[in-house]
Design a protein around this motif. Structure first.
Motif, mmCIF file in Angstrom:
data_model
loop_
_atom_site.group_PDB
_atom_site.id
_atom_site.type_symbol
_atom_site.label_atom_id
_atom_site.label_comp_id
_atom_site.label_asym_id
_atom_site.label_seq_id
_atom_site.Cartn_x
_atom_site.Cartn_y
_atom_site.Cartn_z
ATOM 1 N N GLY A 530 0.795 -1.221 0.000
ATOM 2 C CA GLY A 530 0.000 0.000 0.000
ATOM 3 C C GLY A 530 0.825 1.268 0.000
ATOM 4 N N CYS A 531 2.115 1.149 -0.377
ATOM 5 C CA CYS A 531 2.934 2.371 -0.489
ATOM 6 C C CYS A 531 2.339 3.317 -1.523
ATOM 7 C CB CYS A 531 4.365 2.008 -0.877
ATOM 8 S SG CYS A 531 5.149 0.794 0.209
ATOM 9 N N LEU A 532 1.753 2.761 -2.563
ATOM 10 C CA LEU A 532 1.088 3.531 -3.611
ATOM 11 C C LEU A 532 -0.311 2.963 -3.792
ATOM 12 C CD1 LEU A 532 4.032 3.472 -6.131
ATOM 13 C CD2 LEU A 532 3.243 5.509 -4.931
ATOM 14 N N ARG A 533 -1.276 3.833 -3.915
ATOM 15 C CA ARG A 533 -2.654 3.408 -4.119
ATOM 16 C C ARG A 533 -3.051 3.836 -5.542
ATOM 17 N NH1 ARG A 533 -5.001 1.965 0.711
ATOM 18 N NH2 ARG A 533 -3.820 2.542 2.587
ATOM 19 N N LEU A 534 -3.064 2.871 -6.455
ATOM 20 C CA LEU A 534 -3.310 3.146 -7.872
ATOM 21 C C LEU A 534 -4.506 2.356 -8.354
ATOM 22 C CD1 LEU A 534 0.362 2.901 -9.191
ATOM 23 C CD2 LEU A 534 -0.880 4.968 -8.508
ATOM 24 N N GLN A 535 -5.248 2.969 -9.284
ATOM 25 C CA GLN A 535 -6.429 2.321 -9.847
ATOM 26 C C GLN A 535 -6.488 2.632 -11.340
ATOM 27 O OE1 GLN A 535 -10.063 3.167 -7.769
ATOM 28 N NE2 GLN A 535 -11.356 2.188 -9.311
ATOM 29 N N VAL A 536 -6.627 1.572 -12.133
ATOM 30 C CA VAL A 536 -6.699 1.749 -13.580
ATOM 31 C C VAL A 536 -7.932 2.575 -13.944
ATOM 32 C CG1 VAL A 536 -6.996 0.550 -15.777
ATOM 33 C CG2 VAL A 536 -5.445 -0.374 -14.057
ATOM 34 N N GLY A 537 -7.736 3.503 -14.895
ATOM 35 C CA GLY A 537 -8.828 4.357 -15.353
ATOM 36 C C GLY A 537 -8.819 5.728 -14.720
ATOM 37 N N LYS A 538 -8.037 5.918 -13.657
ATOM 38 C CA LYS A 538 -8.009 7.205 -12.975
ATOM 39 C C LYS A 538 -6.744 7.982 -13.335
ATOM 40 C CE LYS A 538 -11.024 6.300 -9.031
ATOM 41 N NZ LYS A 538 -11.197 6.466 -7.581
ATOM 42 N N ALA A 539 -6.800 9.305 -13.143
ATOM 43 C CA ALA A 539 -5.668 10.187 -13.420
ATOM 44 C C ALA A 539 -4.999 10.572 -12.115
ATOM 45 C CB ALA A 539 -6.122 11.429 -14.182
ATOM 46 N N TYR A 540 -3.672 10.768 -12.197
ATOM 47 C CA TYR A 540 -2.885 11.047 -10.994
ATOM 48 C C TYR A 540 -1.883 12.155 -11.277
ATOM 49 C CZ TYR A 540 -4.716 6.639 -9.148
ATOM 50 O OH TYR A 540 -5.537 5.653 -8.705
ATOM 51 N N LEU A 541 -1.496 12.836 -10.177
ATOM 52 C CA LEU A 541 -0.341 13.727 -10.187
ATOM 53 C C LEU A 541 0.841 12.890 -9.726
ATOM 54 C CD1 LEU A 541 0.995 16.533 -10.388
ATOM 55 C CD2 LEU A 541 0.362 16.891 -7.989
ATOM 56 N N VAL A 542 1.793 12.647 -10.606
ATOM 57 C CA VAL A 542 2.929 11.760 -10.347
ATOM 58 C C VAL A 542 4.154 12.625 -10.092
ATOM 59 C CG1 VAL A 542 4.355 9.910 -11.252
ATOM 60 C CG2 VAL A 542 1.921 9.974 -11.797
ATOM 61 N N ILE A 543 4.804 12.397 -8.951
ATOM 62 C CA ILE A 543 5.962 13.194 -8.540
ATOM 63 C C ILE A 543 7.061 12.235 -8.124
ATOM 64 C CG2 ILE A 543 6.810 14.985 -6.983
ATOM 65 C CD1 ILE A 543 3.875 15.826 -6.580
ATOM 66 N N GLY A 544 8.295 12.454 -8.595
ATOM 67 C CA GLY A 544 9.374 11.558 -8.223
ATOM 68 C C GLY A 544 10.742 12.128 -8.498
ATOM 69 N N ASN A 545 11.779 11.370 -8.055
ATOM 70 C CA ASN A 545 13.175 11.748 -8.244
ATOM 71 C C ASN A 545 13.907 10.616 -8.956
ATOM 72 O OD1 ASN A 545 13.255 14.328 -7.032
ATOM 73 N ND2 ASN A 545 13.260 13.379 -4.994
ATOM 74 N N ASP A 546 14.763 10.962 -9.898
ATOM 75 C CA ASP A 546 15.530 9.954 -10.614
ATOM 76 C C ASP A 546 16.545 9.263 -9.710
ATOM 77 O OD1 ASP A 546 14.258 10.172 -13.009
ATOM 78 O OD2 ASP A 546 15.618 11.681 -13.827
ATOM 79 N N ALA A 547 17.119 10.010 -8.770
ATOM 80 C CA ALA A 547 18.157 9.438 -7.915
ATOM 81 C C ALA A 547 17.614 8.301 -7.064
ATOM 82 C CB ALA A 547 18.755 10.525 -7.024
ATOM 83 N N GLU A 548 16.323 8.316 -6.757
ATOM 84 C CA GLU A 548 15.713 7.282 -5.929
ATOM 85 C C GLU A 548 15.152 6.137 -6.758
ATOM 86 O OE1 GLU A 548 12.828 9.623 -3.991
ATOM 87 O OE2 GLU A 548 14.213 10.507 -2.538
ATOM 88 N N SER A 549 15.238 6.243 -8.102
ATOM 89 C CA SER A 549 14.680 5.222 -8.974
ATOM 90 C C SER A 549 15.694 4.124 -9.221
ATOM 91 C CB SER A 549 14.261 5.842 -10.311
ATOM 92 O OG SER A 549 13.871 4.846 -11.219
ATOM 93 N N PRO A 550 15.271 2.843 -9.208
ATOM 94 C CA PRO A 550 16.224 1.755 -9.517
ATOM 95 C C PRO A 550 16.700 1.768 -10.957
ATOM 96 C CG PRO A 550 13.981 0.902 -9.356
ATOM 97 C CD PRO A 550 13.919 2.336 -8.905
ATOM 98 N N ASP A 551 15.983 2.405 -11.869
ATOM 99 C CA ASP A 551 16.370 2.459 -13.280
ATOM 100 C C ASP A 551 15.955 3.816 -13.853
ATOM 101 O OD1 ASP A 551 17.055 2.086 -15.865
ATOM 102 O OD2 ASP A 551 15.885 0.269 -16.184
ATOM 103 N N PRO A 552 16.854 4.829 -13.797
ATOM 104 C CA PRO A 552 16.488 6.191 -14.264
ATOM 105 C C PRO A 552 16.113 6.239 -15.737
ATOM 106 C CG PRO A 552 18.522 6.221 -12.970
ATOM 107 C CD PRO A 552 18.206 4.779 -13.231
ATOM 108 N N ALA A 553 16.511 5.222 -16.537
ATOM 109 C CA ALA A 553 16.177 5.246 -17.967
ATOM 110 C C ALA A 553 14.699 4.963 -18.197
ATOM 111 C CB ALA A 553 17.035 4.242 -18.727
ATOM 112 N N ARG A 554 14.033 4.347 -17.226
ATOM 113 C CA ARG A 554 12.617 4.034 -17.351
ATOM 114 C C ARG A 554 11.799 4.931 -16.431
ATOM 115 N NH1 ARG A 554 11.683 -0.991 -19.754
ATOM 116 N NH2 ARG A 554 13.567 -2.212 -20.147
ATOM 117 N N LEU A 555 10.514 4.962 -16.679
ATOM 118 C CA LEU A 555 9.601 5.695 -15.810
ATOM 119 C C LEU A 555 9.141 4.725 -14.723
ATOM 120 C CD1 LEU A 555 8.160 8.303 -15.204
ATOM 121 C CD2 LEU A 555 6.342 7.630 -16.774
#
Length: 589
Positions: A530-555
């Protein structure tokens, strides 16, 4: 009967269409391109002529000879510019009256006639019919820049050296093909009425028969303006100086539009009144002097009787509508092809859009001309080293211990680990089996393998249930801020792959995120806890940092990112932050 007439009408239309194709001078019956030229025309007909002098202002008495033009036929009349019946204006030079009308200069020592042709033409002849005795000395000049500069075209004089400083010449040498000569021909005063002075620019030129292969002669016959200088009259003809005059009844200039052998018709006047060639052979421009867009696989050339030099389309396999010409490639190809396609679409690349972009592979079930000739490699974000795969086989480059076409399972002798950096580790010798461990576990399998429980989720992340306040400082600390809608999701090992439509990018990261559909990867454990609560069909404001991503080349969206249900009121505020960022108000920490 109506059916019969309808059938005849269709047959007649087809015959007319075939006749139009067959009568195209620029193509033969087999539709092969061939050399073609517009029909010659009188370029002076009806055009205004600027003259240096015209009789009748004030009215004056002039004497001339009547046909048949002997000395006893002298007749004197009043020239009055205010009386149409007694006037001799410059309009008579190019009107349809022929020898019935006549321009008179009045009693002047010399006079000039200047004709603007209205465009660039190739001249075939210049002819003047006189209603007075022909001049003792006459010069023709041409301009190729609409009258800004003038070049001698031909001199006529009974005394060439005295009048123009040139020796009388009867022949033209190859070295002087582009130079004017002086001749005593056509300077005799007789006949006293109706004498003709005619000049053909190619007459007597050594390479006239090879005109289409001679750029020198092509430039020689080209003109935009023409000037006739009447420099001296004959004396001793029974006319007193104050009653004598230059008189011209007709000025004719034969020529055709300069279309470089690529047009058989010259259309209506274009901008500025200049006629336009109706270009064929895939050429373009007022004079068909360039190739049409996308038809530059070979360099443009003027057509010749032996080769039409048709412009050829670039070969881009239907993936581009733009190309450029490269002379080096043209020479390397044996002078066969020099086109380079630009902005290849449908994930293709290369000079001819003939292979797939990095990250895509060829779908061999479709031809290269298909819009779907290239499809995504779909390399697994955890098991693959990158996003690229073999163009032909589609094999992704896998990390150590990972196998499969898309690197989506552990190889034999390896088992799944709990880290994305080393997804598969070697099995101890005593535990080695013949089975390969896939990365696509279902929920139950993942729970048994990873042992996820509520206690582990508490240490894995702390879901935020409070309100999130966005200000410029927080905005500037993030690498990307998106407005995205989730369209679909599919399980892929320890990841969930969401098909996402990026609607707006309010802050761009180092690896650009483009609008439109693209994959969004979410760790399976982050969703399970439950770190992220996502539901198909809905729109979201997505905020993030590349340094914390396991693969900065991907979203990638994980426990360190935010995904907030979208609210329309945020759009204005985020656009304001975006503008301040562009003005440099976001400073790196």
């Amino acid at each position: 009967m109506p059916g019969l007439w309808g059938g005849l009408g269709v047959l007649l239309s087809l015959q007319l269409a075939l006749l139009a194709l067959a009568s195209d001078p620029c193509y033969d019956a087999a539709r092969r391109p061939r050399y073609c030229l517009p029909e010659p025309a009188d370029l002076a007909a009806g055009r205004p002529v600027q003259v240096s002098a015209t009789c009748g202002r004030p009215p004056q008495r002039l004497c001339a000879f009547r046909p048949p033009g002997d000395a006893s036929s002298r007749r004197c009349r009043l020239c009055d510019g205010a009386d149409p019946a007694a006037a001799h204006p410059a309009a008579y030079l190019t009107d349809a009256g022929g020898e019935a009308t006549c321009w008179q200069s009045g009693p002047v020592a010399n006079a000039s006639l200047t004709l603007a042709l209205g465009g660039r033409f190739e001249l075939l002849y210049v002819a003047l019919r006189f209603c007075s005795p022909r001049p003792h000395s006459l010069a023709l000049y041409k301009s190729t820049d609409h009258g800004h500069s003038w070049t001698p075209f031909q001199f006529f004089s009974a005394r060439c050296r005295q009048a123009y400083g040139l020796p009388p010449a009867s022949a033209v040498s190859k070295a002087s093909e582009h130079e004017a000569i002086c001749t005593a021909a056509q300077t005799d005063p007789t006949p006293l009425v109706g004498g003709l002075v005619a000049f053909m620019p190619l007459a007597g030129r050594p390479l006239a028969r090879a005109f289409e292969y001679s750029p020198v002669l092509q430039d020689w016959v080209t003109a935009t303006d023409l000037r006739v200088a009447l420099d001296r009259r004959h004396r001793g003809l029974g006319l007193r100086g104050r009653e004598a005059s230059y008189g011209v009844s007709e000025l004719q200039v034969g020529g055709r539009c300069r279309c470089n052998g690529h047009a058989a018709r010259c259309g209506a006047a274009g901008p500025g009144g200049a006629p336009q060639c109706q270009c064929r052979h895939n050429t373009a421009g007022p004079e068909c002097e360039t190739c049409r867009a996308f038809y530059c696989d070979r360099p443009w050339q003027r057509a010749t009787p032996s080769d039409a030099h048709e412009c050829v389309a670039c070969e881009c396999n239907r993936h581009s509508h733009r190309c450029r010409f490269n002379m080096e490639l043209y020479k390397l190809s044996g002078r066969k092809s020099g086109g380079v396609c630009l902005n290849c679409r449908h994930h293709t690349a290369g000079r001819h859009c003939h292979y797939c972009q990095p990250g895509f592979k060829r779908d061999l079930a479709r031809p290269i001309t298909s819009r779907r000739a290239c499809k995504a490699c779909q390399c697994h974000p955890t098991g693959a080293v990158g996003t690229m795969c073999n163009q032909t086989t589609g094999q992704c480059q896998c990390k150590m211990g990972v196998s499969g076409l898309t690197c989506n399972r552990c190889a034999q002798g390896f088992q799944q680990s709990r880290t994305a950096h080393i997804p598969c580790i070697r099995v101890q010798e005593v535990m080695t089996t013949t089975a390969a461990y896939p990365l696509e576990w279902n929920t139950g399998a993942w729970g048994r393998m990873s042992g996820i429980n509520s206690t582990e989720c508490q240490t894995h992340c702390s879901p935020s249930h409070g309100r999130v306040h966005m200000n410029l400082r927080k905005y500037c600390k993030k690498d990307y801020v998106l407005h995205a809608q989730l369209l679909a999701m599919v399980e892929s090992g320890e990841w969930w792959q969401f098909t996402t439509s990026v609607l707006a990018v309010y802050r761009q990261r180092q690896v650009p995120i483009r609008r439109g559909e693209q994959p969004l990867w979410v760790p399976r454990q982050d969703l399970a806890c439950g770190c992220l609560r996502l539901q198909v069909g809905k729109a979201y404001l997505v905020i993030g940092n590349d340094a914390e991503s396991p693969d900065p080349a991907r979203l990638v969206l994980d426990r360190n990112s935010l995904a907030l249900p979208w609210r329309d009121v945020w759009a204005h505020k985020l656009r304001r932050f975006q503008q301040q960022n562009r003005r440099g108000n976001c400073r790196s920490p």
